[in-house]
Design an enzyme around this catalytic site. Structure first.
Site, PDB file in Angstrom:
ATOM      1  N   GLU A  26       0.835  -1.214   0.000  1.00  0.00           N
ATOM      2  CA  GLU A  26       0.000   0.000   0.000  1.00  0.00           C
ATOM      3  C   GLU A  26       0.868   1.263   0.000  1.00  0.00           C
ATOM      4  O   GLU A  26       0.568   2.259   0.657  1.00  0.00           O
ATOM      5  CB  GLU A  26      -0.955   0.016   1.209  1.00  0.00           C
ATOM      6  CG  GLU A  26      -1.788  -1.241   1.368  1.00  0.00           C
ATOM      7  CD  GLU A  26      -2.777  -1.484   0.237  1.00  0.00           C
ATOM      8  OE1 GLU A  26      -3.119  -0.525  -0.482  1.00  0.00           O
ATOM      9  OE2 GLU A  26      -3.201  -2.639   0.059  1.00  0.00           O
ATOM     10  N   CYS A  84     -13.263  -7.480 -20.151  1.00  0.00           N
ATOM     11  CA  CYS A  84     -13.270  -7.704 -21.602  1.00  0.00           C
ATOM     12  C   CYS A  84     -12.042  -8.481 -22.073  1.00  0.00           C
ATOM     13  O   CYS A  84     -11.963  -8.883 -23.229  1.00  0.00           O
ATOM     14  CB  CYS A  84     -13.349  -6.373 -22.342  1.00  0.00           C
ATOM     15  SG  CYS A  84     -11.833  -5.379 -22.216  1.00  0.00           S
TER      16      CYS A  84
END
Length: 201
Positions: free
Chosen positions: A88, A147
């Site tokens: 992070e 996709c």
């Protein structure tokens, strides 16, 4: 000579998994690592780095006030630190990036940083901005859009499942709030959200 690495990606590309594997590789050779994660990230158990595939490790917490350089040097005095790994890292400040640069350059300890490149608006996080500018090695970790194209953007959704394109940069959440997509599907979702907002006025 030690180097500073920035491993960046969209969400769900395996950043934490990669960090944990790297730490394990050092530990397996009898080398000590320091693992850090952001105090602000409360998705999982505090003081741990967790991966989506079930791996985890204890971690030191950092906030924007933490002097990471001093903390690393103090740990290194107690027992040799062979590598520092920061999860992070997009939550790091410019000053903290400067601190870890000094750890790499003057203490000769490699630092591996893992984090997001951009937020849900497509804008750089402060930590990512300076890591992109100052890291010795930049490594993109890839994930895919629904996709099948490479996902390089992150969409944020509200509680009703509509895409959001403004608001606070930091809003901690997981798959219920964010999804990684390609640029095309990011723009389509944002344009649809703008159209819906205009229609509702």
């Amino acid at each position: 000579m030690a180097q500073l690495y920035f491993y960046y990606s969209a969400m769900n590309a395996g950043k934490s998994t990669s960090l944990l594997q790297s730490s394990y590789n050092y530990n397996e050779r009898g080398m000590r690592t320091l693992v850090f994660t952001a105090e602000i990230d409360t998705r999982f158990e505090n003081g741990k780095v967790n991966s989506r595939i079930g791996l985890s490790s204890d971690a030191l917490l950092f906030s924007q006030q933490t002097d990471i350089g001093e903390l690393i040097r103090n740990e290194n005095k107690q027992a040799k630190v062979h590598c520092v790994l920061i999860d992070e890292c997009h939550f790091l400040t410019k000053a903290q990036i400067e601190q870890i640069c000094k750890v790499t350059d003057y203490d000769d300890i490699p630092v591996l940083c893992y984090g997001l490149r951009t937020d849900f608006r497509g804008e750089l996080f402060s930590g990512s901005q300076y890591l992109l500018a100052w890291a010795d090695k930049l490594v993109e970790l890839k994930t895919i859009c629904y996709c099948g194209r490479k996902a390089n953007r992150v969409l944020r959704f509200d509680s009703e499942g509509a895409a959001i394109y403004d608001g606070e940069q930091v809003d901690i959440g997981g798959n219920e709030k964010y999804v990684s997509v390609c640029r095309k599907h990011y723009m389509e979702a944002i344009n649809e959200a703008r159209k819906n907002r205009k229609d509702s006025v």
